[in-house]
Design a protein around this motif. Structure first.
Motif, PDB file in Angstrom:
ATOM      1  N   THR A 236       0.299   8.712  -2.217  1.00 33.06           N
ATOM      2  CA  THR A 236      -0.249   8.205  -3.475  1.00 33.06           C
ATOM      3  C   THR A 236      -1.421   9.056  -3.967  1.00 33.06           C
ATOM      4  OG1 THR A 236       0.214   6.052  -2.423  1.00 33.06           O
ATOM      5  CG2 THR A 236      -0.587   5.983  -4.648  1.00 33.06           C
ATOM      6  N   ILE A 241       1.365  11.176  -8.198  1.00 35.37           N
ATOM      7  CA  ILE A 241       1.331  10.301  -9.374  1.00 35.37           C
ATOM      8  C   ILE A 241       1.552  11.102 -10.653  1.00 35.37           C
ATOM      9  CG2 ILE A 241      -0.110   8.736 -10.727  1.00 35.37           C
ATOM     10  CD1 ILE A 241       0.970   7.577  -8.077  1.00 35.37           C
ATOM     11  N   ILE A 269       4.486   6.987   3.568  1.00 33.31           N
ATOM     12  CA  ILE A 269       3.577   6.027   2.930  1.00 33.31           C
ATOM     13  C   ILE A 269       3.156   4.975   3.962  1.00 33.31           C
ATOM     14  CG2 ILE A 269       3.225   4.510   0.944  1.00 33.31           C
ATOM     15  CD1 ILE A 269       5.939   5.456  -0.115  1.00 33.31           C
ATOM     16  N   GLN A 273       0.443   0.672   1.220  1.00 38.81           N
ATOM     17  CA  GLN A 273       0.626   1.309  -0.086  1.00 38.81           C
ATOM     18  C   GLN A 273       2.062   1.215  -0.613  1.00 38.81           C
ATOM     19  OE1 GLN A 273      -1.059   5.293  -0.412  1.00 38.81           O
ATOM     20  NE2 GLN A 273      -2.618   4.819   1.103  1.00 38.81           N
ATOM     21  N   ASN A 277       3.350   1.555  -4.604  1.00 42.79           N
ATOM     22  CA  ASN A 277       4.239   2.623  -5.038  1.00 42.79           C
ATOM     23  C   ASN A 277       5.468   2.083  -5.759  1.00 42.79           C
ATOM     24  OD1 ASN A 277       3.822   5.707  -3.999  1.00 42.79           O
ATOM     25  ND2 ASN A 277       2.636   4.270  -2.774  1.00 42.79           N
TER      26      ASN A 277
END
Length: 428
Positions: A236, A241, A269, A273, A277
């Motif tokens: 992330t 992003i 990940i 998170q 996501n």
């Protein structure tokens, strides 16, 4: 017309009817989903495939990936892996070879199975440039688009295409830095080409031309995830992003033009998170089908990354991920063999079902209810028939057969269920 254009005109096609029947849903629900971009059905004018719907309201699906490498080029082994993946229950297959005869191997794989097959044409273009010119950075833009069209004509049903790796994304990557580097082959190839040639990614700058090619051959666009994290500490981040922003914008343009679109998601990940996501991707993209690569929830378990992925994938599916790419025990270590492929598919299928139990409790939990009753009744044949892998379940029990045919050797004469069944009626 494409299937998207049919759906927008209110036409329910045969493909929509088949998927609706398979899912136990109204064909109109499928049509509306395709028209809105929430559902895709990979298909092809060049081959008959086992149709599989991907998207909101449908069961979470599993993709298996195979493909030769520069070290191991064995065409027949890849065909055997493809057949094994389909038999094990994969919903789709990606052929991701980076060695040998690109089109020849893919043709053999496609001809051997009925599943929808995906590819990454960028691999072919860059590696053929390295063979021809001595370096990937000498690939021409025309060669990239030609590889895309050549693979589409084979009957490839969906393609991962790295549209979101552009100059802005690279700026974000360089400014933020990475603990685990850049793990995507496509992302690494394109980044190196862009920096050497000081040019924009042609898949981004000539996106409308790309859409024309894919639309002509009815190929689903899966926006490649070149900036995915290869380490949980990079999850992330800004580059990931930024790429997602670009991909969701381009995905909407492609859908508006009549193309089916999938948005690919990140790979490593941490658990806390995953929900973020999935929800960010769904909101940004207008709830297009989300294809999660794994995800791996920890980096410390090479040899067991199929289990790591099952943990992350089950959570992802529960939050709304629609499509999961399996991971095998060989991940990060070696090219998977047939047994790795089978294990990867079955492990991810378990994860998908666990997620669907949360996402669609009324539909998905009936299977578990039936198994619970069969276990209560010590109905072994029923248990085998309901098992994800009936042959394996039967083989394990038979390898340690009990004296009492009603029980198993875990409890033997002291089977709790048998004791209770003899003294109480607890059936529901």
């Amino acid at each position: 017309m494409t299937i998207v254009e049919d759906a927008k005109k209110g036409i329910i096609t045969e493909e929509m009817k088949i998927v609706a029947k398979d899912e136990g849903l109204d064909p109109e629900f499928i049509r509306r989903g395709i028209a809105a971009g929430r559902i895709v059905i990979p298909t092809s004018p060049y081959r008959q495939v086992k149709l599989c719907g991907l998207g909101e309201g449908l069961r979470t699906k599993i993709n298996a990936s195979i493909g030769v490498s520069s070290d191991i080029v064995d065409d027949e082994m890849e065909v055997k892996k493809a057949i094994a993946a389909e038999k094990a229950g994969a919903d789709t297959l990606m052929e991701l070879g980076t060695g040998g005869d690109f089109l020849g191997i893919r043709k053999k794989v496609i001809d051997s199975i009925s599943l929808s097959v995906g590819s990454v044409p960028l691999y072919q273009a860059f590696i053929e440039a390295a063979r021809k010119y001595g370096s990937i950075v000498h690939m021409t833009e025309d060669e990239l688009f030609k590889a895309t069209e050549d693979q589409a004509k084979l009957g490839t049903n969906f393609m991962a295409i790295h549209t979101g790796v552009n100059n802005i994304t690279l700026d974000r990557l360089k400014a933020h830095g990475r603990y685990g580097g850049l793990c995507s082959r496509g992302g690494a190839f394109m980044s190196a080409w862009m920096m050497h040639n000081e040019k924009e990614n042609p898949l981004y700058s000539q996106f409308d031309y790309l859409v024309e090619i894919l639309k002509e051959h009815e190929v689903v666009l899966s926006t490649g995830n070149g900036m995915r994290a290869g380490a949980t500490h990079d999850a992330t981040d800004r580059a990931q992003i930024q790429e997602l922003i670009i991909n969701t914008e381009l995905g909407q343009r492609a859908h508006d033009a009549g193309l089916q679109v999938i948005i690919e998601g990140p790979g490593h990940i941490p658990l806390d998170q995953i929900e973020t996501n999935v929800k960010i991707m769904k909101e940004m993209s207008g709830h297009k089908p989300f294809y999660m690569l794994g995800p791996l929830a920890t980096d410390i378990a090479p040899g067991y990354d199929h289990i790591v992925t099952a943990i992350g994938a089950s959570l992802s599916a529960s939050y709304g991920c629609d499509f999961l790419c399996y991971v095998t025990p060989a991940e990060h270590l070696a090219l998977p063999n047939i047994e790795d492929v089978i294990t990867g598919v079955k492990t991810s299928k378990i994860a998908a079902h666990i997620g669907d139990m949360v996402k669609y409790p009324e539909r998905a939990r009936q299977w578990d209810l039936d198994m619970g009753r069969a276990r209560r009744d010590l109905d072994w044949e029923k248990m085998y028939s309901l098992a994800l892998d009936p042959e394996h379940a039967r083989a394990v029990r038979n390898s340690r057969a009990p004296e009492d045919s009603d029980a198993c050797t875990m409890c033997g004469n002291f089977c709790a269920l048998k004791i209770v069944n003899q003294n109480y009626n607890l059936a529901k």
